[in-house]
Design a protein around this motif. Sequence first.
Motif, PDB file in Angstrom:
ATOM      1  N   VAL A 188     -25.713   3.782   4.447  1.00  0.00           N
ATOM      2  CA  VAL A 188     -25.617   2.166   4.106  1.00  0.00           C
ATOM      3  C   VAL A 188     -24.757   1.924   3.040  1.00  0.00           C
ATOM      4  N   TYR A 189     -24.956   2.642   1.948  1.00  0.00           N
ATOM      5  CA  TYR A 189     -24.322   2.294   0.820  1.00  0.00           C
ATOM      6  C   TYR A 189     -22.793   2.804   0.736  1.00  0.00           C
ATOM      7  N   SER A 190     -22.364   3.507   1.469  1.00  0.00           N
ATOM      8  CA  SER A 190     -21.137   4.078   1.855  1.00  0.00           C
ATOM      9  C   SER A 190     -20.366   2.939   2.353  1.00  0.00           C
ATOM     10  N   LEU A 191     -20.919   2.345   3.463  1.00  0.00           N
ATOM     11  CA  LEU A 191     -20.331   1.195   4.125  1.00  0.00           C
ATOM     12  C   LEU A 191     -20.155   0.023   3.269  1.00  0.00           C
ATOM     13  N   MET A 192     -21.331  -0.211   2.374  1.00  0.00           N
ATOM     14  CA  MET A 192     -21.264  -1.193   1.422  1.00  0.00           C
ATOM     15  C   MET A 192     -20.116  -1.152   0.353  1.00  0.00           C
ATOM     16  N   LEU A 193     -20.055   0.114   0.047  1.00  0.00           N
ATOM     17  CA  LEU A 193     -18.832   0.582  -0.897  1.00  0.00           C
ATOM     18  C   LEU A 193     -17.363   0.119  -0.331  1.00  0.00           C
ATOM     19  N   ILE A 194     -17.230   0.596   0.930  1.00  0.00           N
ATOM     20  CA  ILE A 194     -16.114   0.207   1.631  1.00  0.00           C
ATOM     21  C   ILE A 194     -15.798  -1.029   1.559  1.00  0.00           C
ATOM     22  N   ALA A 195     -16.782  -1.820   2.160  1.00  0.00           N
ATOM     23  CA  ALA A 195     -16.821  -3.194   2.366  1.00  0.00           C
ATOM     24  C   ALA A 195     -16.446  -4.062   0.832  1.00  0.00           C
ATOM     25  N   THR A 196     -17.232  -3.426  -0.147  1.00  0.00           N
ATOM     26  CA  THR A 196     -17.044  -3.959  -1.628  1.00  0.00           C
ATOM     27  C   THR A 196     -15.487  -3.473  -2.203  1.00  0.00           C
ATOM     28  N   ILE A 197     -14.904  -2.748  -1.628  1.00  0.00           N
ATOM     29  CA  ILE A 197     -13.279  -2.463  -2.171  1.00  0.00           C
ATOM     30  C   ILE A 197     -12.594  -3.541  -1.654  1.00  0.00           C
ATOM     31  N   PHE A 198     -12.856  -3.852  -0.306  1.00  0.00           N
ATOM     32  CA  PHE A 198     -12.081  -4.726   0.120  1.00  0.00           C
ATOM     33  C   PHE A 198     -12.164  -6.241  -0.416  1.00  0.00           C
ATOM     34  N   PHE A 199     -13.506  -6.456  -0.587  1.00  0.00           N
ATOM     35  CA  PHE A 199     -14.011  -7.570  -1.135  1.00  0.00           C
ATOM     36  C   PHE A 199     -13.390  -7.768  -2.701  1.00  0.00           C
ATOM     37  N   ALA A 200     -13.716  -6.699  -3.243  1.00  0.00           N
ATOM     38  CA  ALA A 200     -13.464  -6.699  -4.847  1.00  0.00           C
ATOM     39  C   ALA A 200     -11.973  -7.038  -4.687  1.00  0.00           C
ATOM     40  N   PHE A 201     -11.110  -6.477  -3.853  1.00  0.00           N
ATOM     41  CA  PHE A 201      -9.546  -6.479  -4.068  1.00  0.00           C
ATOM     42  C   PHE A 201      -9.170  -7.952  -3.870  1.00  0.00           C
ATOM     43  N   PHE A 202      -9.669  -8.715  -2.860  1.00  0.00           N
ATOM     44  CA  PHE A 202      -9.372 -10.104  -2.463  1.00  0.00           C
ATOM     45  C   PHE A 202      -9.937 -10.967  -3.374  1.00  0.00           C
ATOM     46  N   LEU A 203     -11.168 -10.634  -3.934  1.00  0.00           N
ATOM     47  CA  LEU A 203     -11.937 -11.408  -5.077  1.00  0.00           C
ATOM     48  C   LEU A 203     -11.236 -11.336  -6.345  1.00  0.00           C
ATOM     49  N   SER A 204     -10.724 -10.256  -6.792  1.00  0.00           N
ATOM     50  CA  SER A 204     -10.078 -10.076  -7.883  1.00  0.00           C
ATOM     51  C   SER A 204      -8.653 -10.695  -7.826  1.00  0.00           C
ATOM     52  N   SER A 205      -8.113 -10.913  -6.530  1.00  0.00           N
ATOM     53  CA  SER A 205      -7.028 -11.625  -6.589  1.00  0.00           C
ATOM     54  C   SER A 205      -6.929 -13.241  -6.545  1.00  0.00           C
ATOM     55  N   PHE A 206      -8.144 -13.575  -5.968  1.00  0.00           N
ATOM     56  CA  PHE A 206      -8.398 -15.118  -5.877  1.00  0.00           C
ATOM     57  C   PHE A 206      -8.817 -15.350  -7.452  1.00  0.00           C
ATOM     58  N   ILE A 207      -9.634 -14.783  -8.030  1.00  0.00           N
ATOM     59  CA  ILE A 207      -9.947 -15.189  -9.571  1.00  0.00           C
ATOM     60  C   ILE A 207      -8.802 -15.071 -10.423  1.00  0.00           C
ATOM     61  N   THR A 208      -7.883 -14.172 -10.315  1.00  0.00           N
ATOM     62  CA  THR A 208      -6.687 -14.080 -11.360  1.00  0.00           C
ATOM     63  C   THR A 208      -5.596 -14.724 -10.956  1.00  0.00           C
ATOM     64  N   ARG A 209      -5.580 -15.353  -9.685  1.00  0.00           N
ATOM     65  CA  ARG A 209      -4.222 -15.968  -9.059  1.00  0.00           C
ATOM     66  C   ARG A 209      -3.980 -17.219 -10.186  1.00  0.00           C
ATOM     67  N   PRO A 210      -4.991 -18.095 -10.397  1.00  0.00           N
ATOM     68  CA  PRO A 210      -4.834 -19.245 -11.403  1.00  0.00           C
ATOM     69  C   PRO A 210      -4.039 -18.800 -12.904  1.00  0.00           C
ATOM     70  N   ILE A 211      -4.745 -17.510 -13.234  1.00  0.00           N
ATOM     71  CA  ILE A 211      -4.486 -16.945 -14.565  1.00  0.00           C
ATOM     72  C   ILE A 211      -2.664 -16.441 -14.310  1.00  0.00           C
ATOM     73  N   GLU A 212      -2.507 -15.815 -13.116  1.00  0.00           N
ATOM     74  CA  GLU A 212      -1.220 -15.132 -12.892  1.00  0.00           C
ATOM     75  C   GLU A 212      -0.143 -16.378 -13.154  1.00  0.00           C
ATOM     76  N   LYS A 213      -0.435 -17.405 -12.293  1.00  0.00           N
ATOM     77  CA  LYS A 213       0.479 -18.519 -12.173  1.00  0.00           C
ATOM     78  C   LYS A 213       0.731 -19.182 -13.593  1.00  0.00           C
ATOM     79  N   LEU A 214      -0.375 -19.259 -14.384  1.00  0.00           N
ATOM     80  CA  LEU A 214      -0.199 -19.846 -15.556  1.00  0.00           C
ATOM     81  C   LEU A 214       0.372 -19.026 -16.515  1.00  0.00           C
ATOM     82  N   ARG A 215       0.260 -17.646 -16.281  1.00  0.00           N
ATOM     83  CA  ARG A 215       1.259 -16.752 -17.157  1.00  0.00           C
ATOM     84  C   ARG A 215       2.610 -16.723 -16.825  1.00  0.00           C
ATOM     85  N   SER A 216       2.967 -17.125 -15.451  1.00  0.00           N
ATOM     86  CA  SER A 216       4.470 -17.189 -15.016  1.00  0.00           C
ATOM     87  C   SER A 216       5.084 -18.306 -15.549  1.00  0.00           C
TER      88      SER A 216
END
Length: 481
Positions: A188-216
């Motif tokens: 179960v946790y292996s499936l959760m870990l795979i799902a978390t990798i994808f979720f973390a990738f998109f969530l980190s992109s979503f959170i840092t997108r405004p900061i990246e835009k501000l940086r540019s």
Amino acid sequence: MKGKISLRVRIFFSMILLIIFSLVLIVVATYFQYFAQNDDYNNRRLIRKETQVKNHLKNIISKDTAVKFIPENYHYFLEEFNSISTIHKVEFALFSTDGKPLYYSYVDDLENTDHLKLNDTILKNLIKNKASRILEQNINEKGEFQSSYSLLLGDDLKPYLILYFPYFEDLSFSQTELNTFLIRLLQVYSLMLIATIFFAFFLSSFITRPIEKLRSKILKTGLLEKNNRIRIKTKTKEIESLVRSYNKMLSELEKSAEKLAKGQREQAWQEMAKQVAHEIKNPLTPMRLTIQSFQQFNNPNEKNYQKKLESFLKTLIEQIDTMSMVANTFSDFATMPKPKIKDQDIVEITKSAVQIFKSSNLKIKTTKDKIIWPIDRTQWIRVLTNLIQNAIQAVPENRKPNINLHISLEKNKLKMNIEDNGTGIVKKDQLKIFEPKFTTKSAGMGLGLAIVKNIIDSLNGSISFKSEPNKGTKFSIILKK
């Protein structure tokens, strides 16, 4: 910055590490909780089985008085004791209150009972300390097991028998069950870990997108640039505060830039006015002195009057020409005319422009007889005139001028070198050589090389130089298509 980890990567790995850490905690907690529950279950089961055996023994013995249950008569109860072991599917042993073995469900021969006698420590704890029950952990060839020693009391509440009850846990099933549970949890946790990798990738992109835009946006911010305000639709409170501070900074920056530009313009005009006034004042002084002298010492009736008049007028004309030249030079520097770019023969223009310098020992060398290049003819002639004239003037009077001009075509690049054998440029002046108003000559306004650089820059080219004291200077011009 090198060696720094971005916020996006930190968020990504933090979420993954959080899942792995929670998995480890749950596995450890489950492991200990499972064995704690297992121990609790086995203790309760031991007590339940022990109670059942006690009750059954009491029922058997209560058929007769307790006094008749003596070591000599235990054979009378043997068959029923065996039935208890069979019915309840347990093993047990009975001892007298002095520790002598009376019955073992798992020992057939009680002839030699010395080694089966109850331990004195247990007897002391049970009889003398009046402990109703003792629980022990034991180890034998079968493994670890629990056992209990308890007193059987008669109707007069006096102990007449000691019950020994060993309890063997069935660990095979519980261990298999635990392993199965942990394997499923890991899946179960292996499936959760795979799902978390994808979720973390998109969530980190979503959170840092405004900061990246501000940086540019911040990277594009410049004091002399047109800076746009940042507009972010979805932003957190922290990002909104950061954006608001950035936009406020832009407003302050624009005000500062406007004040700075205004001050620089005023200073530039002041310096230009001083320079123009100085250059115009130079010819005005001799003009004034000449006019005053002519007024005082010239008589129309004199014999040489006509000759003096012509000399006077010639002096005035020369000074007027000087003032006109000053005005034209400043005008050219302030407002460079828009270049008229056409394909021209660089070799032909160069040779034509340097005709007036032939007497100065000027040598021209080209890689081709004809080099076609898009250029403004008038501006190119001005560049050549300024550079060659500076080269000639840099040669001291006691040295014969030796000026070399070399033009080469390299792929999509035109290169021209002008080399002299003059006194060179001292190091302290090399950084200021292209600045307006800078000159090392006693005469001149210091705008020649500044005008040359403006022309080269307008052609998207570059100009540089190398100089050695008392050996000469080489100017290099590179134009790219």
